[in-house]
Design a protein around this motif. Structure first.
Motif, PDB file in Angstrom:
ATOM      1  N   ALA A  23     -37.453 -41.641  29.777  1.00 15.47           N
ATOM      2  CA  ALA A  23     -38.075 -42.860  29.454  1.00 15.47           C
ATOM      3  C   ALA A  23     -37.887 -43.879  29.866  1.00 15.47           C
ATOM      4  O   ALA A  23     -39.488 -43.779  30.535  1.00 15.47           O
ATOM      5  CB  ALA A  23     -37.867 -43.032  27.892  1.00 15.47           C
TER       6      ALA A  23
ATOM      7  N   MET B  48     -38.357 -43.668  33.700  1.00 12.59           N
ATOM      8  CA  MET B  48     -38.937 -43.271  34.703  1.00 12.59           C
ATOM      9  C   MET B  48     -40.295 -42.143  34.000  1.00 12.59           C
ATOM     10  O   MET B  48     -41.621 -41.589  34.780  1.00 12.59           O
ATOM     11  CB  MET B  48     -38.395 -42.239  35.044  1.00 12.59           C
ATOM     12  CG  MET B  48     -38.022 -40.516  34.799  1.00 12.59           C
ATOM     13  SD  MET B  48     -37.119 -39.633  35.917  1.00 12.59           S
ATOM     14  CE  MET B  48     -37.940 -39.819  37.522  1.00 12.59           C
ATOM     15  N   SER B  49     -41.259 -42.266  32.932  1.00  9.54           N
ATOM     16  CA  SER B  49     -41.813 -41.812  32.154  1.00  9.54           C
ATOM     17  C   SER B  49     -43.152 -43.328  31.451  1.00  9.54           C
ATOM     18  O   SER B  49     -43.490 -42.600  30.242  1.00  9.54           O
ATOM     19  CB  SER B  49     -41.778 -40.528  31.284  1.00  9.54           C
ATOM     20  OG  SER B  49     -40.694 -39.821  32.145  1.00  9.54           O
ATOM     21  N   GLN B  50     -42.913 -43.933  31.562  1.00  8.56           N
ATOM     22  CA  GLN B  50     -43.089 -45.307  30.333  1.00  8.56           C
ATOM     23  C   GLN B  50     -44.575 -45.309  30.637  1.00  8.56           C
ATOM     24  O   GLN B  50     -45.165 -44.692  29.004  1.00  8.56           O
ATOM     25  CB  GLN B  50     -42.512 -46.261  31.130  1.00  8.56           C
ATOM     26  CG  GLN B  50     -41.546 -46.926  30.146  1.00  8.56           C
ATOM     27  CD  GLN B  50     -41.458 -46.454  29.316  1.00  8.56           C
ATOM     28  OE1 GLN B  50     -42.203 -47.667  28.575  1.00  8.56           O
ATOM     29  NE2 GLN B  50     -40.851 -46.126  28.548  1.00  8.56           N
ATOM     30  N   GLY B  51     -44.985 -44.505  31.793  1.00  6.33           N
ATOM     31  CA  GLY B  51     -46.495 -44.109  31.862  1.00  6.33           C
ATOM     32  C   GLY B  51     -46.964 -43.419  30.694  1.00  6.33           C
ATOM     33  O   GLY B  51     -48.550 -43.170  30.206  1.00  6.33           O
ATOM     34  N   ILE B  52     -46.612 -42.408  30.625  1.00  4.37           N
ATOM     35  CA  ILE B  52     -47.212 -41.039  29.805  1.00  4.37           C
ATOM     36  C   ILE B  52     -46.471 -41.714  28.332  1.00  4.37           C
ATOM     37  O   ILE B  52     -47.985 -41.056  27.966  1.00  4.37           O
ATOM     38  CB  ILE B  52     -46.459 -39.344  30.444  1.00  4.37           C
ATOM     39  CG1 ILE B  52     -46.950 -39.424  32.373  1.00  4.37           C
ATOM     40  CG2 ILE B  52     -46.782 -38.130  29.395  1.00  4.37           C
ATOM     41  CD1 ILE B  52     -46.158 -37.857  32.067  1.00  4.37           C
TER      42      ILE B  52
ATOM     43  N   GLN C 230     -46.740 -44.559  26.838  1.00  5.11           N
ATOM     44  CA  GLN C 230     -47.273 -45.263  27.089  1.00  5.11           C
ATOM     45  C   GLN C 230     -48.684 -44.722  26.323  1.00  5.11           C
ATOM     46  O   GLN C 230     -49.644 -45.614  25.422  1.00  5.11           O
ATOM     47  CB  GLN C 230     -47.739 -46.383  27.847  1.00  5.11           C
ATOM     48  CG  GLN C 230     -48.399 -47.232  27.138  1.00  5.11           C
ATOM     49  CD  GLN C 230     -48.732 -49.352  28.395  1.00  5.11           C
ATOM     50  OE1 GLN C 230     -47.639 -49.156  28.794  1.00  5.11           O
ATOM     51  NE2 GLN C 230     -49.953 -48.890  27.494  1.00  5.11           N
TER      52      GLN C 230
ATOM     53  N   LEU D 180     -50.923 -47.035  34.302  1.00  2.67           N
ATOM     54  CA  LEU D 180     -49.321 -46.184  33.691  1.00  2.67           C
ATOM     55  C   LEU D 180     -49.270 -44.837  34.619  1.00  2.67           C
ATOM     56  O   LEU D 180     -48.362 -44.334  34.707  1.00  2.67           O
ATOM     57  CB  LEU D 180     -50.244 -45.390  32.636  1.00  2.67           C
ATOM     58  CG  LEU D 180     -50.929 -46.891  31.628  1.00  2.67           C
ATOM     59  CD1 LEU D 180     -50.918 -45.996  30.230  1.00  2.67           C
ATOM     60  CD2 LEU D 180     -49.670 -47.834  31.130  1.00  2.67           C
ATOM     61  N   SER D 181     -49.889 -44.319  35.295  1.00  2.00           N
ATOM     62  CA  SER D 181     -49.864 -43.460  36.383  1.00  2.00           C
ATOM     63  C   SER D 181     -48.668 -43.368  37.091  1.00  2.00           C
ATOM     64  O   SER D 181     -47.925 -42.452  37.863  1.00  2.00           O
ATOM     65  CB  SER D 181     -51.257 -42.535  36.808  1.00  2.00           C
ATOM     66  OG  SER D 181     -51.052 -43.459  38.216  1.00  2.00           O
TER      67      SER D 181
ATOM     68  N   ARG E  97     -46.391 -45.311  36.482  1.00  3.81           N
ATOM     69  CA  ARG E  97     -44.692 -45.598  35.238  1.00  3.81           C
ATOM     70  C   ARG E  97     -44.396 -44.212  35.190  1.00  3.81           C
ATOM     71  O   ARG E  97     -43.862 -43.808  33.987  1.00  3.81           O
ATOM     72  CB  ARG E  97     -45.486 -46.669  34.356  1.00  3.81           C
ATOM     73  CG  ARG E  97     -45.638 -47.926  34.694  1.00  3.81           C
ATOM     74  CD  ARG E  97     -45.697 -48.611  33.863  1.00  3.81           C
ATOM     75  NE  ARG E  97     -45.344 -49.994  33.977  1.00  3.81           N
ATOM     76  CZ  ARG E  97     -44.358 -50.905  33.027  1.00  3.81           C
ATOM     77  NH1 ARG E  97     -44.236 -50.565  32.528  1.00  3.81           N
ATOM     78  NH2 ARG E  97     -44.149 -52.167  33.962  1.00  3.81           N
ATOM     79  N   ALA E  98     -45.274 -43.100  36.291  1.00  2.00           N
ATOM     80  CA  ALA E  98     -44.694 -41.428  35.983  1.00  2.00           C
ATOM     81  C   ALA E  98     -44.322 -40.969  37.375  1.00  2.00           C
ATOM     82  O   ALA E  98     -44.099 -41.510  38.523  1.00  2.00           O
ATOM     83  CB  ALA E  98     -45.845 -40.716  34.866  1.00  2.00           C
ATOM     84  N   TYR E  99     -43.652 -39.644  36.798  1.00  4.67           N
ATOM     85  CA  TYR E  99     -43.062 -38.634  37.678  1.00  4.67           C
ATOM     86  C   TYR E  99     -43.394 -37.653  38.014  1.00  4.67           C
ATOM     87  O   TYR E  99     -42.611 -37.255  36.860  1.00  4.67           O
ATOM     88  CB  TYR E  99     -41.298 -39.549  37.737  1.00  4.67           C
ATOM     89  CG  TYR E  99     -40.688 -39.201  39.003  1.00  4.67           C
ATOM     90  CD1 TYR E  99     -40.348 -39.735  40.092  1.00  4.67           C
ATOM     91  CD2 TYR E  99     -40.108 -37.592  38.539  1.00  4.67           C
ATOM     92  CE1 TYR E  99     -39.614 -39.366  41.587  1.00  4.67           C
ATOM     93  CE2 TYR E  99     -39.549 -37.150  39.960  1.00  4.67           C
ATOM     94  CZ  TYR E  99     -39.084 -37.929  41.174  1.00  4.67           C
ATOM     95  OH  TYR E  99     -38.292 -37.339  42.392  1.00  4.67           O
TER      96      TYR E  99
ATOM     97  N   ILE F   2     -32.166 -41.408  38.855  1.00  3.68           N
ATOM     98  CA  ILE F   2     -33.540 -41.975  38.626  1.00  3.68           C
ATOM     99  C   ILE F   2     -33.826 -43.304  39.527  1.00  3.68           C
ATOM    100  O   ILE F   2     -34.110 -43.589  40.022  1.00  3.68           O
ATOM    101  CB  ILE F   2     -33.851 -42.250  37.006  1.00  3.68           C
ATOM    102  CG1 ILE F   2     -33.950 -41.207  36.052  1.00  3.68           C
ATOM    103  CG2 ILE F   2     -34.962 -43.361  36.951  1.00  3.68           C
ATOM    104  CD1 ILE F   2     -34.088 -41.939  34.508  1.00  3.68           C
TER     105      ILE F   2
ATOM    106  N   THR G  11     -35.801 -49.198  38.097  1.00  2.71           N
ATOM    107  CA  THR G  11     -37.348 -48.765  36.803  1.00  2.71           C
ATOM    108  C   THR G  11     -38.045 -50.017  35.707  1.00  2.71           C
ATOM    109  O   THR G  11     -37.317 -51.409  35.748  1.00  2.71           O
ATOM    110  CB  THR G  11     -36.778 -47.715  35.733  1.00  2.71           C
ATOM    111  OG1 THR G  11     -35.704 -48.128  34.696  1.00  2.71           O
ATOM    112  CG2 THR G  11     -36.555 -45.860  36.374  1.00  2.71           C
TER     113      THR G  11
ATOM    114  N   ILE H  38     -38.134 -50.558  32.631  1.00  2.00           N
ATOM    115  CA  ILE H  38     -37.489 -50.830  31.753  1.00  2.00           C
ATOM    116  C   ILE H  38     -36.164 -50.528  32.347  1.00  2.00           C
ATOM    117  O   ILE H  38     -35.528 -49.742  32.449  1.00  2.00           O
ATOM    118  CB  ILE H  38     -38.048 -50.429  30.227  1.00  2.00           C
ATOM    119  CG1 ILE H  38     -38.743 -48.558  30.363  1.00  2.00           C
ATOM    120  CG2 ILE H  38     -39.612 -50.587  30.110  1.00  2.00           C
ATOM    121  CD1 ILE H  38     -37.878 -48.217  29.105  1.00  2.00           C
TER     122      ILE H  38
ATOM    123  N   PRO I  74     -33.739 -47.251  26.953  1.00  5.37           N
ATOM    124  CA  PRO I  74     -34.416 -48.423  25.755  1.00  5.37           C
ATOM    125  C   PRO I  74     -33.487 -47.915  24.335  1.00  5.37           C
ATOM    126  O   PRO I  74     -33.169 -47.579  24.524  1.00  5.37           O
ATOM    127  CB  PRO I  74     -35.555 -47.466  25.060  1.00  5.37           C
ATOM    128  CG  PRO I  74     -34.764 -45.458  26.532  1.00  5.37           C
ATOM    129  CD  PRO I  74     -34.270 -46.644  26.818  1.00  5.37           C
TER     130      PRO I  74
END
Lengths: 362, 479
Positions: A100, A102-106, A108, B54-55, B57-59, B397, B457, B459, B462
């Motif tokens: 999660a 490193m994937s907040q964009g996807i 969200q 948003l992109s 914040r993706a990998y 990460i 990161t 966040i 979670p």
């Protein structure tokens, strides 16, 4: 020969040394007996040759300026922002967002997708997508199954391919599928009432139906509920912005084919199955679900949640085996809906309605 | 970050729509919804910035190393994307008559043919949308096969306890009962356990080879014999085909039916969780149960043939994730026979190289030469300093590396499963191994601080328990 491997000959030698094997074939020592000899595959080609070959293939397909074939696949104008944003490689080349942080964009974006689907359908919960509109209908019906009930009633005016997929999914499990006849192009209330029984756990119809007719979905819903059965509607996303919502029609679940939301025709795929449901059914939903939570510092955080339903945790007791779904198509739909907006979607729906031949030629 | 809904303001528009040029048709009031769907209303620049943010914040694989075991996160070639975007492919309707889509049909035919050759099967359907959907389809074929022979008592699917969760879940979807058999000490199928499990109620054994601990099942021919002698079929989970493509074929090992993951082995992108593609190949005896329509070669070109009479029925509308299958075909055409073989070999080399460099500090589950992936256990480390596989994943990460698959397979405690794939260079592998060894030192220096990763990161970790206990699945205005 081209490949996408970055190794130099000396890299390979050094690496084999570290591993302690003499040659690449040595990595398969002991398996020589089952090596495939003479596999009938062509030699590799250059990028340019492959590109040209595909251009020639594509040229042998006829692309029509206007396509009126319909029947579950629609040529709609796709706003350029959709293609542009969806080609971002962070989205395209990512895996399912297990990590999660490193994937907040996807995550969200999927959360936004789920929200949009509940807005379209009037429902309370949704998921990250299903394979297509047909499998979504089959999955939705399975969510409604109850102990001691064995029968499903399907409107004859559901897309024939969806009916086929529902039967593929349901019949091996011992369920009985019966069709509801039509009257004036609509699902017959009389026939429905005749066939409703204590044994029925789901009644399904399409809105608008396969013939383009708007069903009296609330009336069907009322009769269905009175008989104690679950109710599922398969809806078209643009029409859904005008018509009474499945929720208000009494449906427990709304599903649909999301292709019109920014996906090109593409000879049938990839498309997008979407689902909205009443809250009580949340834990029976299939597939991935994104939820909102917080991190230790109280920041909003999105995660894949309710994983106790899923195959990697529950194995044979899971609600389905879905792992990869249609995430990038869900993102496409999300960007498309945001680009067209509430008013835009209603306008598209109104114009589609007005331009349908039986309405415009009357 | 705010959601798109919080950035919405009535009256803002991205898309302008031409005025209606036919008389307006209005629907009776009773059919209309009582309130509008509240979708976002934003300008084009706001829309673009939101999803661009948003992109970031993706990998993805394009961002860096992604050794996610069992997922084969190899490079997704740009050529494939270009091919799949050709208007001659994106602009055709699935119900156009075959004469107008000869290029598409030829592509599908050719891919089916190549996949059949690579797997050693006779027929292939491209219809399933993903790997698990392929499993599901294949199990339906198996079911029909037994039933049509009057073998109605076969209601059990055998899976090793190391299997992907999709295997037993798919079996349940077809109405089968799953029999889990324990793996041997080496992580491979225990022949005695298998012999004890098979019988006249066995429908099939589902087995990936190489298996989920990254080891080739050397006894595969014996396994096939045991299953076949009991009247069952052998099913190949194609998740791990990357180790052997172009070298060893499931059909030659004795498998009767396979599913493939084009989004793993054949380089099509994962898209953040799909669309994938899960073609199913089978031997002749099962071909008449395939879903239709099937592409066939005719005298004048290519045509679509209705499903065979005994077909299980469609598992999806139309013919599958067509644009995904084009990408896979572009990959196979480019690599050819030698390229596929070399890719598999280098995938295996990369995995063995990483394992060799790490195994002194991170004990490998098996000391044998591995295939395309390997599993290490953090169990001893955890006992010693309380740092878990999850803690290592989160620390990676912060070093801009996607973690390996963790806590799978279930038979290995504190598992970390690395699958580097063939498209990573020696430099990247060296960097990744150095990083892992540095992280181990960091963990021993200060275990408590180590558990606070990730720190870089958007966040931190979670609260997943809260997310599941009281699910918030949609954005709500009052929040």
């Amino acid at each position: 020969m081209s490949t996408y491997t970055p190794h130099t000959a000396s890299d390979i030698r050094e690496m084999l040394d570290v591993v302690g094997v003499k040659s690449l074939e040595g990595l398969y020592e002991g398996l020589e007996g089952i090596f495939a000899r003479d596999m009938n595959l062509p030699e590799g080609k250059s990028q340019q040759e492959v590109a040209r070959w595909f251009e020639e293939l594509a040229a042998r397909n006829k692309v029509f300026g206007s396509v009126f074939l319909g029947a579950g696949a629609y040529q709609r104008y796709i706003p350029p922002v959709v293609k542009s944003l969806l080609s971002r490689s962070e989205f395209v080349t990512a895996y399912t967002p297990y990590q999660a942080e490193m994937s907040q964009g996807i995550l969200q974006a999927i959360f936004e997708f789920q929200t949009m689907i509940t807005e379209l359908t009037g429902m309370q919960v949704s998921n990250a997508s299903l394979y297509d509109g047909s499998t979504a209908l089959a999955d939705g019906i399975l969510m409604l199954s109850e102990r001691k009930k064995n029968k499903v009633l399907l409107s004859e005016a559901i897309h024939p391919y969806s009916i086929e997929v529902v039967k593929t999914y349901l019949l091996p499990l011992g369920f009985e599928v019966e069709m509801i006849a039509l009257e004036d192009g609509k699902t017959s209330l009389t026939d429905l009432e005749k066939k409703l029984s204590d044994d029925v756990f789901a009644v399904a119809l399409a809105q608008p139906n396969f013939y383009g007719v708007i069903e009296d979905a609330a009336v069907i819903g009322e009769a269905t509920k009175a008989a104690g059965s679950g109710y599922i509607m398969q809806v078209e996303p643009f029409a859904a912005t005008l018509l009474k919502t499945p929720f208000d029609c009494g449906a427990d679940i709304a599903v649909g084919e999301g292709q019109p939301l920014g996906m090109p025709l593409s000879y049938g795929g990839p498309y997008l199955g979407f689902i909205g449901a009443r809250e009580k059914l949340t834990r029976r939903m299939q597939g991935r679900v994104v939820g909102k939570t917080q991190d230790a510092q109280g920041r909003d955080a999105y995660v894949l949640t309710l994983q106790a339903r899923e195959q990697h945790i529950r194995r044979e007791k899971a609600s389905s085996s879905i792992c990869s779904n249609q995430a990038l198509c869900a993102l496409t739909a999300t960007v498309c809906m945001a680009a067209v907006g509430t008013e835009g979607m209603k306008e598209v729906a109104r114009q589609s309605l007005s331009k349908a031949p039986t309405n415009s030629w009357r | 970050m705010k959601t798109i809904f919080e950035k919405s303001q009535p009256g803002k528009r991205t898309l302008s729509i031409a005025a209606c040029d036919v008389p307006e048709y209005s629907l009776p009031e009773g059919l209309l919804r009582s309130a509008d769907a509240e979708l976002p209303e934003v300008s084009e620049i706001e829309l673009v910035r939101h999803y661009t943010a948003l992109s970031k914040r993706a990998y993805g694989v394009d961002d860096g190393f992604y050794p996610l075991g069992s997922c084969t996160m190899k490079y997704n070639p740009k050529l494939n994307e270009e091919v799949a975007a050709l208007p001659g492919f994106t602009g055709i309707h699935p119900l156009q008559c075959p004469e107008t889509v000869q290029g598409a049909l030829e592509a599908m035919y050719r891919l089916s043919e190549k996949l059949a050759e690579i797997t050693g099967m006779d027929e292939v359907t491209l219809q399933p949308a993903a790997g698990a959907h392929g499993e599901y389809t294949a199990l339906q074929l198996i079911r029909s096969y037994h039933l049509e022979r009057g073998d109605t008592q076969r209601d059990k699917i055998i899976v090793p306890d190391s299997a992907h969760g999709t295997n037993p879940a798919s079996a349940t979807m077809v109405g089968y009962t799953t029999v889990n058999i324990p793996s041997g000490a080496d992580g491979c199928v225990d022949l005695e356990a298998l012999k004890a499990a098979v019988g006249n109620d066995t429908a099939a054994l589902m087995l990936t080879n190489p298996n989920t601990v990254g080891i080739f099942e050397k006894d595969i021919e014996q396994i096939a014999k045991i299953v076949h002698d009991a009247g069952g079929l052998l099913y190949y989970d194609g998740a791990n085909l990357n180790a052997i493509m172009g070298i060893i074929r499931p059909g030659d090992m004795g498998y009767d039916v396979v599913h493939l993951n084009l989004h793993k082995t054949f380089s099509t992108p994962h898209g953040g969780g799909g669309p994938g593609s899960g073609p199913v190949g089978c031997k002749k005896a099962l071909a008449k149960y395939l879903p239709g329509p099937l592409v066939v070669k005719t005298e004048s070109g290519y045509g679509l043939l209705d499903a065979p009479e005994s077909s299980i029925g469609g598992v999806k509308t139309f013919y599958g994730n067509f644009l995904v299958t084009l990408r896979a075909l572009a990959y196979i055409e480019l690599l050819g026979r030698e390229g596929l073989k070399e890719s598999a070999e280098l995938a295996v080399l990369n995995a063995n190289y990483m394992m060799a460099r790490l195994k002194d500090k991170f004990p490998a589950y098996s000391s044998r030469i591995c295939m395309h992936e390997f599993v290490v256990s953090c169990e001893e480390i955890k006992k010693e300093i309380g740092v878990s596989a999850l803690d290592f994943a989160k620390a990676m990460i912060d070093r801009r590396m996607h973690p390996p698959t963790i806590y799978f397979p279930l038979i290995v405690h504190e598992a970390m499963m690395f699958e580097p794939t063939e498209t990573e260079s020696k430099e990247t592998l060296d960097w990744a191994c150095d990083t892992m060894l540095e992280l181990l030192e960091e963990a021993y220096r200060d275990p408590e601080a180590f558990k606070k990763h990730p720190l870089t990161t958007p966040i931190g970790r979670p609260d997943e328990v809260a997310a599941a206990r009281k699910p918030v699945l949609i954005w709500q205005r009052e929040n």
